[in-house]
Scaffold this motif. Sequence first.
Motif, mmCIF file in Angstrom:
data_model
loop_
_atom_site.group_PDB
_atom_site.id
_atom_site.type_symbol
_atom_site.label_atom_id
_atom_site.label_comp_id
_atom_site.label_asym_id
_atom_site.label_seq_id
_atom_site.Cartn_x
_atom_site.Cartn_y
_atom_site.Cartn_z
ATOM 1 N N ALA A 131 -5.528 62.373 11.600
ATOM 2 C CA ALA A 131 -6.393 61.887 11.987
ATOM 3 C C ALA A 131 -7.668 61.149 11.692
ATOM 4 N N VAL A 132 -8.357 62.393 10.417
ATOM 5 C CA VAL A 132 -9.486 62.442 9.442
ATOM 6 C C VAL A 132 -9.323 61.459 8.267
ATOM 7 N N PHE A 133 -8.059 61.821 7.531
ATOM 8 C CA PHE A 133 -7.970 61.328 6.173
ATOM 9 C C PHE A 133 -7.218 59.724 6.064
ATOM 10 N N ALA A 134 -6.613 59.357 7.376
ATOM 11 C CA ALA A 134 -6.216 57.909 6.952
ATOM 12 C C ALA A 134 -6.790 57.214 7.304
ATOM 13 N N PRO A 135 -8.007 56.689 7.476
ATOM 14 C CA PRO A 135 -8.895 55.702 8.363
ATOM 15 C C PRO A 135 -9.170 55.490 6.869
ATOM 16 N N ARG A 136 -9.197 56.279 5.821
ATOM 17 C CA ARG A 136 -10.361 56.498 5.253
ATOM 18 C C ARG A 136 -10.124 56.647 3.453
ATOM 19 N N THR A 137 -8.383 56.734 3.269
ATOM 20 C CA THR A 137 -7.493 56.721 2.848
ATOM 21 C C THR A 137 -6.558 56.309 2.628
ATOM 22 N N SER A 138 -5.658 56.018 1.394
ATOM 23 C CA SER A 138 -4.295 55.105 1.679
ATOM 24 C C SER A 138 -3.407 56.343 0.234
ATOM 25 N N THR B 244 -2.898 64.913 -0.957
ATOM 26 C CA THR B 244 -3.061 64.375 -2.168
ATOM 27 C C THR B 244 -3.454 62.453 -1.335
ATOM 28 N N ALA B 245 -3.725 62.133 -1.838
ATOM 29 C CA ALA B 245 -4.400 60.252 -1.645
ATOM 30 C C ALA B 245 -4.576 59.900 -2.301
ATOM 31 N N GLU B 246 -5.390 58.349 -2.618
ATOM 32 C CA GLU B 246 -6.505 57.709 -3.104
ATOM 33 C C GLU B 246 -7.533 56.357 -2.322
ATOM 34 N N ARG B 247 -8.617 56.753 -3.072
ATOM 35 C CA ARG B 247 -9.995 55.845 -2.090
ATOM 36 C C ARG B 247 -9.366 54.385 -2.315
ATOM 37 N N PRO B 248 -9.398 53.611 -1.116
ATOM 38 C CA PRO B 248 -9.114 52.499 -1.209
ATOM 39 C C PRO B 248 -9.797 52.097 -1.954
ATOM 40 N N ALA B 249 -9.445 50.613 -3.014
ATOM 41 C CA ALA B 249 -9.799 49.742 -3.714
ATOM 42 C C ALA B 249 -10.627 48.921 -3.106
#
Length: 257
Positions: free
Chosen positions: A210-217, A242-247
């Motif tokens: 819930a926290v990371f899905a809207p903020r990451t890819s 693990t995740a990435e900050r979206p471009a």
Amino acid sequence: MGTVRARRNRDADWDVWPVADYLAENYRLLHPCDIGVIHHHAAVYRDYGPGSLARTLELGAGPNLYPLLLAGAASRRIDALEPSAANLRYLRRQLDEGPDASWRPFHALCRSLDPALPESCAEALRPVRVVPGSVDDVVPGTYDLASMNFVAESVTEDFEEFTRFCDAFVRAVRPGGRLLAAFMARMPSYRIGAGPVWPACPVDEDVLRAVFAPRTSGLRIDRVAKDPTLPEYGDTGILLLTAERPAAPRGHDSSSR
């Protein structure tokens, strides 16, 4: 009876964090859960060639050296950001006088998984810079990779503050930058040794999504089983992220999110 207010990060005196007791309970021996976390994190760092990351962050480094050791081959500069006076003293002593012998098995495992790491703990830690400060001091977009281990869920009982810490963690990296984290699953507020109870925010996989899905890819969450060799902190194991900050889209100021 009134509602008990959730304790926030500022309500605890982190400058007197019990470093010796914390290390004795968690890091004087290489525990099975450490092995699981190190295997997970090493696989991420192996994606990068030696020195290919200009600058990385260990957010809330604490006295735990193995996340810093893991970054020692890929990163040319590792910022160990830490607000606690007690933890800062420990980190500086480890860098100035050499790491405690208890870290050698951790380094040996890290190096077995990434032979590009220097042969000694001290050399692996050479890129580390100890940076006094808190999450509020992180400049968005500064880092190629940010790591956070057992921090956001272990310093506040307030879910909104936990979310704010995680948001700052994501924004610490440049668009496209990598994120690597470990969380104690469902851990309530906890005690180290015979000291005070420290604030914590119990989180599970649903909360992290819930926290990371809207903020990451590319979000991925894995699990390490509860470790019976550790003290009983009330957790159900470890969650690894693990995740990435979206471009950022064209024309978008990535630091304003």
